[in-house]
Write a protein that holds these residues in place. Structure first.
Motif, PDB file in Angstrom:
ATOM      1  N   ASP A   1     -10.397  -1.577   0.900  1.00  0.00           N
ATOM      2  CA  ASP A   1     -10.090  -0.829  -0.320  1.00  0.00           C
ATOM      3  C   ASP A   1     -11.153  -0.991  -1.398  1.00  0.00           C
TER       4      ASP A   1
ATOM      5  N   ASN B   1      -5.088  -3.764   3.343  1.00  0.00           N
ATOM      6  CA  ASN B   1      -4.994  -2.406   2.834  1.00  0.00           C
ATOM      7  C   ASN B   1      -6.415  -1.857   2.722  1.00  0.00           C
TER       8      ASN B   1
ATOM      9  N   SER C   1       0.855  -1.187   0.000  1.00  0.00           N
ATOM     10  CA  SER C   1       0.000   0.000   0.000  1.00  0.00           C
ATOM     11  C   SER C   1       0.888   1.232   0.000  1.00  0.00           C
TER      12      SER C   1
ATOM     13  N   GLY D   1      -7.253   1.273   1.787  1.00  0.00           N
ATOM     14  CA  GLY D   1      -7.426   2.473   0.995  1.00  0.00           C
ATOM     15  C   GLY D   1      -7.522   3.668   1.932  1.00  0.00           C
ATOM     16  N   ASP D   2      -8.013   4.792   1.424  1.00  0.00           N
ATOM     17  CA  ASP D   2      -8.128   6.001   2.251  1.00  0.00           C
ATOM     18  C   ASP D   2      -9.458   5.969   2.991  1.00  0.00           C
TER      19      ASP D   2
ATOM     20  N   ASN E   1      -3.472   6.433   2.808  1.00  0.00           N
ATOM     21  CA  ASN E   1      -4.074   5.108   2.926  1.00  0.00           C
ATOM     22  C   ASN E   1      -3.953   4.587   4.353  1.00  0.00           C
TER      23      ASN E   1
END
Length: 829
Positions: free
Chosen positions: A446, A381, A317, A383-384, A391
């Motif tokens: 994500d 992971n 990530s 993501g944001d 992230n």
């Protein structure tokens, strides 16, 4: 289709973080009140692997692997399954098993008889499942087969199935099913033990058992797997397939491919493979980056503790949002050796930030907090998650928590990596009779399953046969301003008129408090209502007189609402505040601190399907500004006094038993700038009592002095002025009476001058010691018989050997009566 699941919603509790965190953490933006929960067949390991399936804008579902599930395949026990569970919940339809493979074991004629070539019973199909757009791959790493050669051995080569076009077409991919059987070849490969997708849709597959468990990693193109596939083709050579080669014997038992991920590390727009090798490097474990073109090794990360299983899981990530992929490595068996005699297995996750192609910073480490929690067993992971530009990461600790139900820790990213403390902890709420629930063993993020512009998280709990979908709440970022005008208040400048009665008005000093707010965030409601509170003189001690009041409310505290949103990007309100009369307060130097707190009014957000937004926890929800009262201290409005003190006593010693009145003549001076709330403090010893000030001497000032007691200390406090202006020179007299002197040699009075000024606020200390003494007077009365004797005694002869007293000399008698003692007892000084 077989309906085996019934989705539901369950409120999961949030764990307020351990003793470890000072301020206490709260749930950030993963919603724990509206969790979608899918249930699968008991003991099927439903939730062992999970993923999103979002092939288009209309279809959203959750893929769930259950590697010990029974299916309708003939003669196969616990073949394993993968389920597709629609989101949101689809009523009574529930989850459906995806028909990757509906056949029994294939057979072949060997030596004139039909014999089974493959063995799907307990093959663990669904132990891994991954999707990429409309493509889905699921694997059975314990799939066994018997090579076409004459042999009764069964080789756990593993196999995977590919589905495309919304599960309308299927094909099998088994890279280790070949003639290179047995442990020295690929017979124990267990292909599909790990799995990931490249961004172009190719797959990366790990097989940790090849070549005496050196392990192997493969990459293949989905289109080539589908093209020309035939169920009858047991062994096939796949065009474009790439794989790592056998190494020297020193690499045996390394388990390369135990975990795999893909990322970009060479700045050539082509992604590389990342493979975990948890038993390599003399069991320290390592993670290797592999060139996807020629399958050569180009970089290694090595573990720092033997047997920690460094590389058990890997993830890629861009955590710090610098455009370069970073690597995360889990070591769930890591031992915390803070105390060498009692090491604790807590688990650890390493983050390697990429600075430039194949150049990494030293690892940032995150340690688990619970023994045997297996922190780092899964890394997702996200993501944001909170839309702050960085992230975020979820880390599973599947055997942590109450009754080992499992926990998931959410760490937010920043420009330097990951925050050291989690912003949220998801708590497993299911128990299992036969084995731990394993909440957090499988993680996937994500992807935005509910289309609200925030990525969501899937958590599997295979021991309880449960899967939970946590949706991210919209994050509201408030930019607030608190403005004071003016910031220096002149008590002589009275410009505001207020009514003190129906007929009387007066002018007072005033200032303005202005509050302005604006909000930003993805998918926030049309208007946001903020609950705001203003408090004046916030730093004043509880019970102290506030120096300011709101004009219209008569109080130093005010609650109000602010409506800000897409209709009004910025909202401002003004409040007028006035200063009390100087006679009502003493403190003129301490800044007047105005405190603003705001919070989100969640009561305005209604509806069962909508997630309530949440304030950005990384944006301070409290603002402070300060105003000062103008004092006569020069242009800088900062007073630095120079306080001096001297004192003397009218007696140098006290006599036990006397009345022992004593007076101190004290001189206090200020040779600097104004000293505010200046006071003389005299600490009184236990043997003395305060009588009062001296009023009969013209050259001594008669100040306001009070007796006070703080805790067990007694003192006299005299007001020297507010302010005690520059050049002040005061002399005063204080009287005390001293008793209870029987057991001391001396008594001591401590004196000093203090002010509320920030700088140079106290004078020198003066100690006056008074000695204690004792006096005794004795008077004796009596007569002698005879009253006189004349020597020499007439006719007295001295004998050599006297036999009675008269032979020595005449008798003299002394008679005493009425003896008077005037004694002052005690210890003399």
């Amino acid at each position: 289709m077989l309906d085996v699941c019934s989705p539901g919603s369950l409120a999961l509790s949030l764990l307020l973080v351990w003793l470890m965190l000072a301020p206490a953490l709260f749930a950030f933006n993963l919603d724990v009140d509206k969790v979608t929960v899918y249930s699968g067949p008991a003991n099927s390991y439903f939730g062992y692997s999970v993923d999103f399936y979002i092939p288009d804008s209309k279809t959203t579902s959750v893929l769930i692997g259950a590697p010990k599930a029974n299916t309708s395949q003939p003669e196969i026990v616990e073949g394993g399954a993968v389920y597709s569970c629609p989101f949101p919940s689809a009523g009574t339809r529930g989850c459906k098993r995806i028909p990757f493979d509906t056949t029994s074991n294939r057979q072949a004629r060997l030596n004139g008889t039909k014999q089974m070539l493959e063995f799907k019973t307990k093959q663990w199909f669904g132990a891994t499942v991954r999707s990429h757009k409309e493509k889905v791959v699921a694997c059975a790493p314990l799939y066994h087969w018997r090579s076409v050669k004459e042999s009764s051995e069964r080789d756990p080569v593993g196999t995977c199935y590919v589905a495309i076009q919304n599960f309308s077409s299927y094909a099998e991919y088994s890279p280790c099913r070949n003639h290179n059987a047995d442990p020295e070849g690929q017979g124990y490969c267990q292909a599909g033990f790990s799995l990931d997708f490249y961004k172009n849709g190719d797959i990366a597959v790990g097989g940790p058992g090849s070549f005496y468990w050196q392990g192997q990693v493969f990459s293949a193109n989905i289109a080539e797997i589908i093209k020309g596939y035939s169920f009858k083709s047991i062994i096939r050579d796949l065009i474009g397939e790439k794989k790592t080669k056998v190494g020297d014997s020193e690499y045996d038992d390394s388990f390369q491919g135990y975990s795999v991920a893909v990322g970009e590390f060479t700045d050539d727009s082509e992604q590389e493979l990342v493979a975990g090798v948890p038993r390599g490097k003399q069991n320290f474990g390592y993670v290797t980056i592999i060139d996807s073109e020629n399958m050569t090794y180009i970089y290694n990360f090595t573990g720092d503790q033997m047997a920690s299983y460094f590389g058990y899981t890997v993830a890629v990530s861009d955590v710090n949002s610098d455009g370069l992929d970073d690597v995360l490595v889990g070591a769930p068996l890591y031992m915390d050796r803070e105390f060498e005699s009692n090491p604790k297995e807590v688990g650890r996750v390493y983050l390697y930030l990429q600075e430039s192609p194949l150049i990494f910073k030293d690892a940032q480490v995150l340690n688990g907090m619970e023994v045997f929690g297996r922190f780092g067993s899964a890394i997702g992971n996200l993501g944001d998650l909170n839309q702050d530009g960085y992230n975020d990461v979820a880390i599973g600790s599947p055997f942590a928590g109450e009754d080992k139900k499992g926990r998931v820790f959410i760490y937010n990213g920043n420009r330097n990596g990951l925050n050291a403390d989690p912003s949220q902890i998801l708590e497993g709420s299911w128990a299992s009779d036969s084995l731990p629930a394993g909440f957090g063993f499988a993680l996937r993020g994500d992807s935005d399953i509910d289309k609200n512009d925030y990525p969501d998280l899937i958590v599997g709990a295979f021991g309880a046969a449960k899967v939970a979908v946590y949706r991210a709440r919209p994050v509201v970022t408030v930019d607030a301003q608190l403005l004071l005008h003016p910031t220096i208040l002149n008590p002589e400048n009275k410009t505001c008129q207020i009514s003190v009665s129906d007929t009387l008005e007066m002018l007072v000093t005033c200032f303005t408090v202005r509050v302005c707010t604006s909000v930003t965030g993805q998918s926030i409601p049309r208007n946001i209502v903020l609950n705001a509170e203003l408090e004046l003189d916030w730093l004043k001690q509880r019970g102290a007189v506030k120096r300011t009041l709101f004009l219209d409310h008569g109080d130093s505290h005010l609650a109000f609402d602010l409506t800000v949103g897409k209709d009004k990007l910025t909202q401002c309100q003004n409040f007028v505040v006035y200063l009390r009369e100087e006679s009502e307060f003493r403190d003129k130097l301490t800044p007047i601190t105005v405190n603003l707190n705001y919070s989100l009014d969640e009561s305005v957000f209604l509806g069962d399907q909508d997630l309530k937004p949440i304030l950005n926890r990384y944006k301070e929800a409290r603002l402070q500004e300060q105003a000062h009262i103008l004092v006569d201290c020069g242009d800088d409005n900062m007073c630095i006094p120079d306080l001096k003190l001297s004192a003397r006593s009218d007696k140098k010693q006290l006599i036990m038993g006397d009345e022992n009145h004593i007076m101190f003549i004290i001189n206090a001076r200020n040779e600097g700038e104004g000293a505010y709330e200046a006071e003389l403090h005299v600490n009184i010893p236990a043997e003395a009592d305060y009588v009062g000030i001296e009023r009969n001497m013209e050259d001594l000032r008669q100040l306001n002095c009070e007796y006070k007691m703080e805790n067990d200390s007694r003192m006299v406090v005299c007001d020297l002025g507010n302010p005690m202006v520059a050049g002040t020179n005061l002399s005063l007299g204080l009287r005390f009476v001293c008793q209870r002197l029987e057991n001391v040699n001396s008594i001591k009075f401590d004196l000093y001058v203090k002010s509320s000024n920030k700088d140079n606020s106290t004078s020198n200390f003066v100690s006056l010691e008074i000695l204690i003494t004792a006096v005794a007077q004795v008077e004796i009365r009596g007569v002698s018989h005879p009253p006189q004797i004349i020597l020499p005694i007439p006719n007295w002869e001295r004998k050599e050997k006297p036999s009675d007293e008269l032979e020595i000399g005449p008798l003299v008698q002394h008679i005493y009566e009425n003896i008077f003692f005037y004694i002052f007892w005690g210890k003399a000084a």
